[in-house]
Scaffold this motif. Structure first.
Motif, PDB file in Angstrom:
ATOM      1  N   THR A   1      -4.746  -5.094   7.279  1.00 50.35           N
ATOM      2  CA  THR A   1      -4.448  -3.697   6.915  1.00 50.35           C
ATOM      3  C   THR A   1      -5.289  -3.241   5.723  1.00 50.35           C
ATOM      4  O   THR A   1      -5.360  -2.051   5.441  1.00 50.35           O
ATOM      5  CB  THR A   1      -2.956  -3.529   6.570  1.00 50.35           C
ATOM      6  OG1 THR A   1      -2.547  -4.600   5.715  1.00 50.35           O
ATOM      7  CG2 THR A   1      -2.103  -3.543   7.806  1.00 50.35           C
TER       8      THR A   1
ATOM      9  N   ILE B   1       0.368  -1.071  10.151  1.00 51.76           N
ATOM     10  CA  ILE B   1       0.834  -0.052   9.203  1.00 51.76           C
ATOM     11  C   ILE B   1       2.038   0.686   9.789  1.00 51.76           C
ATOM     12  O   ILE B   1       3.036   0.926   9.112  1.00 51.76           O
ATOM     13  CB  ILE B   1      -0.324   0.923   8.844  1.00 51.76           C
ATOM     14  CG1 ILE B   1      -1.344   0.190   7.948  1.00 51.76           C
ATOM     15  CG2 ILE B   1       0.201   2.167   8.145  1.00 51.76           C
ATOM     16  CD1 ILE B   1      -2.680   0.900   7.788  1.00 51.76           C
TER      17      ILE B   1
ATOM     18  N   ARG C   1      -8.718  -0.276   7.409  1.00 51.66           N
ATOM     19  CA  ARG C   1      -7.474   0.459   7.625  1.00 51.66           C
ATOM     20  C   ARG C   1      -7.464   1.239   8.932  1.00 51.66           C
ATOM     21  O   ARG C   1      -6.415   1.520   9.499  1.00 51.66           O
ATOM     22  CB  ARG C   1      -7.282   1.451   6.473  1.00 51.66           C
ATOM     23  CG  ARG C   1      -6.044   1.217   5.658  1.00 51.66           C
ATOM     24  CD  ARG C   1      -5.885   2.323   4.632  1.00 51.66           C
ATOM     25  NE  ARG C   1      -4.772   3.199   4.983  1.00 51.66           N
ATOM     26  CZ  ARG C   1      -3.507   2.897   4.744  1.00 51.66           C
ATOM     27  NH1 ARG C   1      -3.184   1.776   4.175  1.00 51.66           N
ATOM     28  NH2 ARG C   1      -2.545   3.739   5.089  1.00 51.66           N
TER      29      ARG C   1
ATOM     30  N   GLN D   1       0.824  -1.207   0.000  1.00 48.87           N
ATOM     31  CA  GLN D   1       0.000   0.000   0.000  1.00 48.87           C
ATOM     32  C   GLN D   1       0.857   1.255   0.000  1.00 48.87           C
ATOM     33  O   GLN D   1       0.447   2.303  -0.474  1.00 48.87           O
ATOM     34  CB  GLN D   1      -0.911   0.021   1.237  1.00 48.87           C
ATOM     35  CG  GLN D   1      -2.148  -0.836   1.082  1.00 48.87           C
ATOM     36  CD  GLN D   1      -2.886  -0.964   2.405  1.00 48.87           C
ATOM     37  OE1 GLN D   1      -2.366  -1.517   3.359  1.00 48.87           O
ATOM     38  NE2 GLN D   1      -4.098  -0.439   2.443  1.00 48.87           N
TER      39      GLN D   1
END
Lengths: 85, 271
Positions: free
Chosen positions: B226, B239, B230, B29
């Motif tokens: 994740t 994260i 989020r 990401q």
């Protein structure tokens, strides 16, 4: 159980912490090298078994591993026919 | 330069596969190219947690044995373009994992990806050894619980002696990830605290993942945590851990999971 105990937090974490510290202090020392206490136990039993037929049920072994001192207790029952020979 | 990471623990069930998927997705990401590799031959599960179980054609063993080429075995994630999976095989033959074969596959993956994240099987046998063998860094997953901490200590000893880096006299980078942490229980002295675990294992902390129902929810639907939500506490913690892996300096916070009134009243705990 006393009322006091009822309201006290159980707090088992400090016990966990202490047990781990003692155990790991020992295990780290024995990684790579073999464990002295176990070697002693095996060799002592081997020496005795050379001369006396050991009855596994009559052998008691206790080990206590402490942070600075460890103990090995070996209690072997020897039949009287051997003891007097 | 690419980096090979092993996610390991010794003990089973502490969250290695969840962590591999979550860190892999978090790095992807952030724009990195990532491959997650399942080393658990015979008991593969990373495919399931990643939601790719129905797309597996070839696997790691096929590549090692030359039955398939690496690109044929790699599965691209449907949600993230830069995230790939190399599944383990379901065959029971662990001996199919050869030292030479693993070395070749890792070298090839290094050329293709920024991050190669290896999900180690539990235990200290051959599979676990091979998973850590070529790693530059290790993420040691630990629960704040005596058996997990003891096994982590054992794994740390192996990382320092049995890896390629260690044999060359170099140091493998080690990161501790504490999962299933319950701050409330730790504060009541019912669970080993972060300080306790760090003190005992003396390994730098990568992150603290709270005990949370979100983790089970994510694996239920086959989505790395994740990606599934989020904003959830475990997702945020993963994260941040991924950012630390990238070398960023992120302040460490102890994540709190908010519980509903009903949960509190009935003492229901997260799965």
């Amino acid at each position: 159980m006393s009322m006091l105990k009822l309201f006290q937090r159980s707090g088992s974490a400090p016990v966990a912490r202490e047990r781990l510290q003692i155990l790991l202090a020992h295990e780290r020392k024995s990684v790579g090298r073999s464990d002295l206490l176990s070697i002693l136990r095996d060799e002592i039993l081997a020496v005795v078994a050379k001369h006396v037929a050991l009855d596994p049920d009559k052998v008691e072994i206790r080990m206590d591993r402490g942070e600075s001192v460890s103990t090995l207790e070996v209690d072997i029952e020897i039949p009287s026919k051997f003891a007097t020979a | 330069m690419s980096k090979v990471i092993v996610v390991t623990s010794g003990k089973g069930g502490v969250g290695k596969t969840t962590t591999t998927a979550a860190l892999g997705a978090a790095l992807a990401q952030a724009g990195e190219s990532v491959v997650v590799v399942d080393f658990d031959v015979g008991l593969r599960n990373l495919d399931l947690v990643m939601g790719a179980e129905r797309r597996v054609v070839f696997d790691l063993i096929n590549v090692i044995q030359g039955v398939a080429k690496l690109p044929q075995a790699l599965i691209r994630d449907k949600r993230l373009d830069t995230l790939w999976l190399l599944p383990a095989s379901q065959t029971r033959d662990k001996d199919a994992l050869t030292e030479d074969g693993v070395q070749k596959v890792i070298a090839e993956l290094r050329e293709k990806f920024d991050w190669v994240i290896c999900d180690s099987p539990a235990g200290i046998e051959r599979g676990a050894m091979l998973a850590m063998r070529h790693a530059d860094a290790a993420v040691i997953v630990t629960n704040p619980e005596v058996s997990s901490v003891r096994d982590s200590d054992r794994i740390i000893g192996m990382l320092d002696s049995k890896t390629e880096k260690a044999e060359k006299g170099e140091r493998i980078e080690k990161h501790l990830l504490i999962t299933r942490y319950d701050a409330a229980r730790a504060s009541r002295g019912e669970m080993l605290s972060i300080e306790d675990v760090l003190d005992i294992l003396s390994t730098p902390l990568l992150g603290i993942i709270p005990e949370s129902e979100e983790v089970l929810k994510a694996s239920n639907i086959g989505t790395p945590v994740t990606l599934s939500d989020r904003s959830s506490a475990p997702a945020q913690a993963y994260i941040e851990a991924a950012r630390r892996l990238q070398g960023e300096d992120v302040e460490m916070t102890i994540p709190l999971v908010r519980k509903g009134l009903l949960d509190k009243l009935f003492g229901r705990r997260a799965a």
